[in-house]
Write an enzyme that holds these catalytic residues in place. Structure first.
Site, PDB file in Angstrom:
ATOM      1  N   ARG A 273      -9.695   0.720   8.809  1.00 49.71           N
ATOM      2  CA  ARG A 273      -9.258  -0.634   9.128  1.00 49.71           C
ATOM      3  C   ARG A 273     -10.318  -1.419   9.884  1.00 49.71           C
ATOM      4  O   ARG A 273     -10.104  -2.598  10.171  1.00 49.71           O
ATOM      5  CB  ARG A 273      -8.016  -0.545  10.006  1.00 49.71           C
ATOM      6  CG  ARG A 273      -6.709  -0.938   9.336  1.00 49.71           C
ATOM      7  CD  ARG A 273      -5.650  -0.758  10.394  1.00 49.71           C
ATOM      8  NE  ARG A 273      -4.420  -1.419  10.145  1.00 49.71           N
ATOM      9  CZ  ARG A 273      -3.390  -0.895   9.469  1.00 49.71           C
ATOM     10  NH1 ARG A 273      -3.495   0.283   8.908  1.00 49.71           N
ATOM     11  NH2 ARG A 273      -2.271  -1.556   9.366  1.00 49.71           N
TER      12      ARG A 273
ATOM     13  N   LYS B  96       0.826  -1.213   0.000  1.00 47.24           N
ATOM     14  CA  LYS B  96       0.000   0.000   0.000  1.00 47.24           C
ATOM     15  C   LYS B  96       0.860   1.263   0.000  1.00 47.24           C
ATOM     16  O   LYS B  96       0.650   2.173  -0.786  1.00 47.24           O
ATOM     17  CB  LYS B  96      -0.929   0.023   1.235  1.00 47.24           C
ATOM     18  CG  LYS B  96      -1.878  -1.161   1.315  1.00 47.24           C
ATOM     19  CD  LYS B  96      -2.775  -1.091   2.545  1.00 47.24           C
ATOM     20  CE  LYS B  96      -2.043  -1.140   3.876  1.00 47.24           C
ATOM     21  NZ  LYS B  96      -1.300  -2.393   4.125  1.00 47.24           N
TER      22      LYS B  96
ATOM     23  N   ARG C 275      11.433  -5.738   5.214  1.00 46.66           N
ATOM     24  CA  ARG C 275      11.132  -4.301   5.025  1.00 46.66           C
ATOM     25  C   ARG C 275      12.089  -3.439   5.854  1.00 46.66           C
ATOM     26  O   ARG C 275      12.360  -3.718   7.018  1.00 46.66           O
ATOM     27  CB  ARG C 275       9.696  -4.006   5.445  1.00 46.66           C
ATOM     28  CG  ARG C 275       9.434  -2.487   5.523  1.00 46.66           C
ATOM     29  CD  ARG C 275       7.978  -2.125   5.452  1.00 46.66           C
ATOM     30  NE  ARG C 275       7.147  -2.772   6.441  1.00 46.66           N
ATOM     31  CZ  ARG C 275       5.813  -2.727   6.425  1.00 46.66           C
ATOM     32  NH1 ARG C 275       5.170  -2.073   5.468  1.00 46.66           N
ATOM     33  NH2 ARG C 275       5.121  -3.342   7.357  1.00 46.66           N
TER      34      ARG C 275
ATOM     35  N   ARG D 107      -0.585  -9.240  13.509  1.00 44.28           N
ATOM     36  CA  ARG D 107      -1.166  -8.218  12.628  1.00 44.28           C
ATOM     37  C   ARG D 107      -1.935  -8.843  11.471  1.00 44.28           C
ATOM     38  O   ARG D 107      -2.959  -8.320  11.054  1.00 44.28           O
ATOM     39  CB  ARG D 107      -0.065  -7.285  12.115  1.00 44.28           C
ATOM     40  CG  ARG D 107       0.365  -6.270  13.180  1.00 44.28           C
ATOM     41  CD  ARG D 107       1.721  -5.668  12.910  1.00 44.28           C
ATOM     42  NE  ARG D 107       1.787  -5.007  11.640  1.00 44.28           N
ATOM     43  CZ  ARG D 107       2.898  -4.874  10.913  1.00 44.28           C
ATOM     44  NH1 ARG D 107       4.037  -5.359  11.355  1.00 44.28           N
ATOM     45  NH2 ARG D 107       2.856  -4.257   9.775  1.00 44.28           N
TER      46      ARG D 107
ATOM     47  N   ARG E 169      11.164  -1.693  11.518  1.00 48.89           N
ATOM     48  CA  ARG E 169      10.124  -1.301  12.481  1.00 48.89           C
ATOM     49  C   ARG E 169       9.992  -2.368  13.569  1.00 48.89           C
ATOM     50  O   ARG E 169      10.055  -3.555  13.279  1.00 48.89           O
ATOM     51  CB  ARG E 169       8.783  -1.168  11.756  1.00 48.89           C
ATOM     52  CG  ARG E 169       8.615   0.154  11.066  1.00 48.89           C
ATOM     53  CD  ARG E 169       7.430   0.186  10.093  1.00 48.89           C
ATOM     54  NE  ARG E 169       6.213  -0.436  10.608  1.00 48.89           N
ATOM     55  CZ  ARG E 169       5.092  -0.554   9.898  1.00 48.89           C
ATOM     56  NH1 ARG E 169       5.032  -0.098   8.654  1.00 48.89           N
ATOM     57  NH2 ARG E 169       4.038  -1.123  10.416  1.00 48.89           N
TER      58      ARG E 169
HETATM   59  P1  ADP Z   1       2.172  -1.925   3.233  1.00 50.27           P
HETATM   60  O1  ADP Z   1       2.167  -0.421   3.242  1.00 50.27           O
HETATM   61  O2  ADP Z   1       0.955  -2.496   2.534  1.00 50.27           O
HETATM   62  O3  ADP Z   1       2.366  -2.531   4.582  1.00 50.27           O
HETATM   63  P2  ADP Z   1       4.780  -1.647   1.894  1.00 50.27           P
HETATM   64  O4  ADP Z   1       4.526  -0.777   0.710  1.00 50.27           O
HETATM   65  O5  ADP Z   1       5.484  -1.077   3.059  1.00 50.27           O
HETATM   66  O6  ADP Z   1       3.408  -2.390   2.336  1.00 50.27           O
HETATM   67  O7  ADP Z   1       5.598  -2.921   1.364  1.00 50.27           O
HETATM   68  C1  ADP Z   1       6.041  -3.949   2.272  1.00 50.27           C
HETATM   69  C2  ADP Z   1       7.449  -4.402   1.890  1.00 50.27           C
HETATM   70  O8  ADP Z   1       7.410  -5.098   0.635  1.00 50.27           O
HETATM   71  C3  ADP Z   1       8.459  -3.264   1.689  1.00 50.27           C
HETATM   72  O9  ADP Z   1       9.709  -3.701   2.155  1.00 50.27           O
HETATM   73  C4  ADP Z   1       8.461  -3.042   0.180  1.00 50.27           C
HETATM   74  O10 ADP Z   1       9.735  -2.539  -0.258  1.00 50.27           O
HETATM   75  C5  ADP Z   1       8.226  -4.460  -0.343  1.00 50.27           C
HETATM   76  N1  ADP Z   1       7.429  -4.483  -1.590  1.00 50.27           N
HETATM   77  C6  ADP Z   1       6.470  -3.623  -2.008  1.00 50.27           C
HETATM   78  N2  ADP Z   1       5.953  -3.990  -3.203  1.00 50.27           N
HETATM   79  C7  ADP Z   1       6.598  -5.147  -3.559  1.00 50.27           C
HETATM   80  C8  ADP Z   1       6.519  -6.037  -4.682  1.00 50.27           C
HETATM   81  N3  ADP Z   1       5.665  -5.823  -5.681  1.00 50.27           N
HETATM   82  N4  ADP Z   1       7.335  -7.112  -4.690  1.00 50.27           N
HETATM   83  C9  ADP Z   1       8.205  -7.347  -3.676  1.00 50.27           C
HETATM   84  N5  ADP Z   1       8.332  -6.546  -2.585  1.00 50.27           N
HETATM   85  C10 ADP Z   1       7.544  -5.464  -2.524  1.00 50.27           C
HETATM   86  P1  ADP Z   2       1.058  -2.019   7.779  1.00 52.45           P
HETATM   87  O1  ADP Z   2       0.634  -1.418   6.501  1.00 52.45           O
HETATM   88  O2  ADP Z   2       2.390  -2.701   7.718  1.00 52.45           O
HETATM   89  O3  ADP Z   2       0.026  -2.840   8.453  1.00 52.45           O
HETATM   90  P2  ADP Z   2       0.695   0.533   9.173  1.00 52.45           P
HETATM   91  O4  ADP Z   2       1.861   1.418   9.121  1.00 52.45           O
HETATM   92  O5  ADP Z   2      -0.471   0.853   8.331  1.00 52.45           O
HETATM   93  O6  ADP Z   2       1.287  -0.914   8.876  1.00 52.45           O
HETATM   94  O7  ADP Z   2       0.183   0.379  10.665  1.00 52.45           O
HETATM   95  C1  ADP Z   2       1.047   0.077  11.731  1.00 52.45           C
HETATM   96  C2  ADP Z   2       0.253  -0.015  13.038  1.00 52.45           C
HETATM   97  O8  ADP Z   2      -0.339   1.265  13.323  1.00 52.45           O
HETATM   98  C3  ADP Z   2      -0.906  -0.997  13.030  1.00 52.45           C
HETATM   99  O9  ADP Z   2      -0.513  -2.309  13.357  1.00 52.45           O
HETATM  100  C4  ADP Z   2      -1.831  -0.390  14.092  1.00 52.45           C
HETATM  101  O10 ADP Z   2      -1.363  -0.672  15.409  1.00 52.45           O
HETATM  102  C5  ADP Z   2      -1.641   1.106  13.869  1.00 52.45           C
HETATM  103  N1  ADP Z   2      -2.636   1.646  12.897  1.00 52.45           N
HETATM  104  C6  ADP Z   2      -2.360   2.222  11.695  1.00 52.45           C
HETATM  105  N2  ADP Z   2      -3.498   2.607  11.082  1.00 52.45           N
HETATM  106  C7  ADP Z   2      -4.517   2.264  11.918  1.00 52.45           C
HETATM  107  C8  ADP Z   2      -5.936   2.372  11.850  1.00 52.45           C
HETATM  108  N3  ADP Z   2      -6.555   2.913  10.782  1.00 52.45           N
HETATM  109  N4  ADP Z   2      -6.655   1.906  12.899  1.00 52.45           N
HETATM  110  C9  ADP Z   2      -6.059   1.363  13.977  1.00 52.45           C
HETATM  111  N5  ADP Z   2      -4.741   1.211  14.105  1.00 52.45           N
HETATM  112  C10 ADP Z   2      -3.965   1.660  13.087  1.00 52.45           C
END
Ligand code: ADP
Ligand code: ADP
Ligand code: ZN
Length: 214
Positions: free
Chosen positions: A88, A13, A127, A171, A160
């Site tokens: 979420r 995302k 990541r 998660r 992280r």
């Molecule tokens: P989210 O915001 O949904 O948690 P991220 O954009 O942070 O996901 O991506 C999670 C991890 O996967 C990061 O380390 C990112 O560099 C990697 N990543 C993102 N897109 C791809 C892809 N298409 N193929 C492989 N790795 C990816």
């Molecule tokens: P990822 O895309 O890897 O799940 P985020 O950066 O979106 O991670 O979120 C990290 C953490 O921040 C979540 O596990 C949760 O604890 C909190 N968080 C983020 N967005 C929300 C939301 N909309 N509602 C509740 N908790 C949230």
């Protein structure tokens, strides 16, 4: 354009949101980034949120809803935005609906990024995030040019706390339980665009823009 990027942790995302910001010239609103900034600054909200984030639980709806409501009223949101990591829960989605109604606005698309669980675990485990600007890298799939340094700003990259294995499992379970139901919530409103989230990052971006017609 007002859109939601929906998908499990690690779906890409944040990565795709950054590309969409450039293409569409609208801001990314990432509740995760907002919370991490509050934690880093040591604000009361940050201290409260950290307890939940460290455990891999969701931060309570009322905190998040207040944060987003305020953000959506800022001047840079008038042409639209990309919501990343919000809503979420169904409660958050309903609150978003009310906020939009009050602003006489509506959502255009909900992009559902679909990635198999095995891939999610690999992505999250590798990541690395920039401490300064929040850009994401992956030790294997998308490394920064200099190890440990952000390409965009030169800041240090780190893993992280909540990207460690046990918290990741939790998660993913929280996603399945509380967030996945939003797909049918928005499907009932005709907004969902399903996009396969595996493959190369630019290819996924092309799929998303095709789905949005931009
Ligand atoms: P989210 O915001 O949904 O948690 P991220 O954009 O942070 O996901 O991506 C999670 C991890 O996967 C990061 O380390 C990112 O560099 C990697 N990543 C993102 N897109 C791809 C892809 N298409 N193929 C492989 N790795 C990816
Ligand atoms: P990822 O895309 O890897 O799940 P985020 O950066 O979106 O991670 O979120 C990290 C953490 O921040 C979540 O596990 C949760 O604890 C909190 N968080 C983020 N967005 C929300 C939301 N909309 N509602 C509740 N908790 C949230
Ligand atoms: Zn950076």
């Amino acid at each position: 354009m007002r859109l939601i990027l929906l998908g499990p942790p690690g779906a890409g995302k944040g990565t795709q949101a950054k590309l969409l910001v450039e293409r569409l010239q609208i801001p990314q609103i990432s509740t995760g980034d907002m919370l991490r900034a509050a934690v880093k600054d040591g604000t009361p909200l940050g201290r409260e949120a950290k307890q939940y984030m460290d455990r891999g639980s969701l931060v309570p709806d009322e905190i998040i809803i207040g944060l987003v409501r305020e953000r959506l009223q800022r001047a840079d949101c008038t042409r639209g935005y990309i919501l990343d990591g919000f809503p979420r829960t169904v409660t958050q989605a309903e609150a978003l609906g009310k906020t939009l109604e009050a602003l006489h606005a509506s959502l255009d698309h909900v992009v559902s990024l679909e990635v198999p669980t095995e891939d999610l675990v690999l992505r999250i485990a590798g990541r690395r995030t920039c401490r300064n600007c929040g850009d994401m890298y992956h030790v294997r799939f998308s490394p920064s040019k200099t190890d440990g340094r952000c390409d965009a700003c030169g800041g240090p990259t780190y893993q992280r706390d909540d990207d460690r294995e046990e918290t990741v499992r939790r998660r993913l379970a929280v996603y399945a339980d509380q967030t996945a139901p939003l797909i049918s919530f928005y499907e009932a409103r005709g907004l969902v665009r399903r996009v396969p989230g595996t493959g190369e990052i630019p290819e996924i971006f092309r799929r998303i823009t095709a789905a949005l017609g931009t």
